[in-house]
Write an enzyme that holds these catalytic residues in place. Sequence first.
Site, PDB file in Angstrom:
ATOM      1  N   CYS A   1      10.805 -39.850   2.560  1.00 47.49           N
ATOM      2  CA  CYS A   1       9.936 -39.901   1.387  1.00 47.49           C
ATOM      3  C   CYS A   1      10.614 -40.718   0.296  1.00 47.49           C
ATOM      4  CB  CYS A   1       9.612 -38.497   0.877  1.00 47.49           C
ATOM      5  SG  CYS A   1      11.068 -37.561   0.388  1.00 47.49           S
TER       6      CYS A   1
ATOM      7  N   CYS B   1      13.960 -39.564  -0.973  1.00 48.58           N
ATOM      8  CA  CYS B   1      15.084 -39.977  -0.119  1.00 48.58           C
ATOM      9  C   CYS B   1      15.576 -41.361  -0.535  1.00 48.58           C
ATOM     10  CB  CYS B   1      14.666 -39.985   1.344  1.00 48.58           C
ATOM     11  SG  CYS B   1      14.126 -38.396   1.999  1.00 48.58           S
TER      12      CYS B   1
ATOM     13  N   ASP C   1      -9.379 -65.757   0.240  1.00 46.74           N
ATOM     14  CA  ASP C   1      -9.011 -67.028   0.852  1.00 46.74           C
ATOM     15  C   ASP C   1     -10.253 -67.589   1.550  1.00 46.74           C
ATOM     16  OD1 ASP C   1      -7.286 -69.087   1.941  1.00 46.74           O
ATOM     17  OD2 ASP C   1      -7.507 -68.033   3.838  1.00 46.74           O
TER      18      ASP C   1
ATOM     19  N   ASP D   1      -5.982 -64.582   5.532  1.00 43.89           N
ATOM     20  CA  ASP D   1      -5.419 -64.599   6.879  1.00 43.89           C
ATOM     21  C   ASP D   1      -4.327 -65.652   6.886  1.00 43.89           C
ATOM     22  OD1 ASP D   1      -6.889 -66.973   6.841  1.00 43.89           O
ATOM     23  OD2 ASP D   1      -7.133 -66.940   9.003  1.00 43.89           O
TER      24      ASP D   1
END
Length: 749
Positions: free
Chosen positions: A13, A16, A408, A640
């Site tokens: 998490c 951490c 895009d 993409d």
Amino acid sequence: MPRQKLHIKGMTCASCVRRVEKALQRVPGVQQAIVNLATEQAEVELSEPVPPDALIEAVRLAGYDAEPAIESRMVQADLQAARLRLILSLVFSLPVLVLSMFLPGVLPAQGWWLLALTTPVQFGVAWPFYRAAFGALRSGSANMEVLILTGTLAAYFYSLALTLSGQHHHLYYEASAIIITLVLLGKYLEARAKGRARAAMEALWALVPQQVLRWNGSDYQPVPLAAVQPGDRLLVRTGDRIPVDGEVLDGRGWVDESAITGESVPRECLPGDSVLSGALLTDGLLHLRAVAVGEQTALAQIARAVEAAQSQKGAIQRLADRVAAGFVPIVMVIAVLTFVGWWWTTRSLPDALIPAVSVLVIACPCALGLAVPIALMTGTTRAARMGILLRGIEALERVRTVDTLVLDKTGTLTMGQPHLTRIRLEGEVLEGEAPAEPMESEAPAEPRTPSPFTGRVGVGDNSEPSTEPNENEVLQLAAMLERAVRHPLAEAIVREAERRGLDLAQMANDRWRITDITVIPGGGVRAGNALIGSPRFLQEQGIAVGKEWREPVLLAFDGRVIAGFEFEDEPLPEAQETIRALQASGLHLVLCSGDHAGAVAAFAQRVGIQEWYGAQRPQEKAALVARLQAQGRRVAFVGDGINDAPALAQADLSIAVSTATALASEVADMVLLNRDLRTLLAALQLSRAIYGVIRQNLFFAFVYNTLGIPLAAAGKLNPLIAALAMSLSSVSVITNALRLLRHGTSKKQ
């Protein structure tokens, strides 16, 4: 400034991450430590040399493990370990569930059988939870592992006490075993996601060949890419990828840079032009001078930009950990006070122990552990059926706040295939320009050879008047020439000719022999007096190309240009419909593309987008997103290709379409799995619904605890009722999450 990279094991998490960063920053000589939970890596910036062992020891003292970073081997090892723990847990937990819930008392001394099956789960496969919990407690905080182990250990030891006393009913071993198994399932899925993310980063470098042809003074010899230095002369042949950022010294070719720049049409490269590492030479032969190699190439810079921007962005993912930090100590205090209070009142150990254990059992975080995973599981299942891949809870949190959508063009809103849109014949005037005035001193036209178009002769033949070719005749000749070339624009010309039903074979037989056609690599095609290619190619062949010819492909005959061909990437069929729906939902749309400005402007007008930006390279796309964010907008980017990766990482929400390269998909928060752009709108709506269910589930999980704990402390709930209440809380969050499987179905009816 020197840097070191470490692979960190055991993080679960955001808390951490903070503990590891603090532990590393306390090491003398460490200037800064940045820990990435997604890649499980720590990048340590040093002010002076520090032995790796000192950094590793600091991480271990914080309750985690570390080793020098070796990319793919570590991720694969973590995935295998998570899979093994899950399988072992299932082997032991499923019999416990069956015996406890469906076959109680079927075995003699059944409690001992349940104890034998549960113990390996509680103290064996769950061992990583103990390490993480111990590290959190040692640093003075509590995480999800502390909460999980508190509940499972309470159920385990209470059942153990009853088993030791000879009682084999009302045991809660199944609660301990099944909770741990469900958590392990989540850890395994998380490890798989991290493995895919790392594999995608490695796929980026697969664009670069590992063997290159380098000039040794007399010949080109194959050498490893690592041996190439700036200034080396390299040879790239048709079908090869360019290994370095370089400058063309000799030769010519068409270079497909769509994976790097987003430009949909291959670019003609001549001596003096620059080329990028990872681009594909689709046609021609290039002699290059290496300018940037290895980590200095544009491709490497894109990869670094992605890694730097790929960080934790959400807050709700850490909600359970933040609550657990205060919830666990409070529950423990209430349990102790309950035990003391009942002991003081009754002077009976069983009477004091049962209410205290009931408090711990009712507080068992089964529902809390299920709240987010079950919503994600059902939500992502429904999303997959709708053609949507959701990559995590952070995306769901950010969907709610998005007000601007940057799209895009190439491959996202388009078919990804050039389309011939116009043929401009000699003498036609470009839109917005005045026709050229003939010069008084213009010399008489020179005689020309017979035209191949209609069998009629041109100027200089007195047998009949001159007839200029029409559009179909020009297209017929161009397509006949371009059939010999494998190039996107050539294929677009041939497709258009075939669509119009033009007889290319007949014309070839009547007017031209196939042997007359000569393909000039990387340039164009010559056949007799006919030439087709780029404006530069025609000029090099001695053809005068006036400023009025702006098309990317020109056709010349008998020494003069007679036609120009314009191209466009066709929008997806549903693009306009989806854009109107997105605008109606309140989103501000922006079009951003690597294509030249004229093409982007025309496309934006065609699909109904008012704000657009053309000729955008990867870093410029990311900068555009940053400017919009600086204006106070919450930006989602849809794209993409690798060239979109920095912008995807910069955006508040990143969405990749089905044609996305591996890297773009792994960077993206969402991936649309089909080419129906309407899926984008459905993805945004479903994401909001999933996020709402997650918040509701967290509410249900805590309501049961907050209502049940006082009742348990007051002695109104024995452990069996407490376990039933705990189970009901789990049923409530599961039932609520199952609603997502029906999301959107009523709208289709």
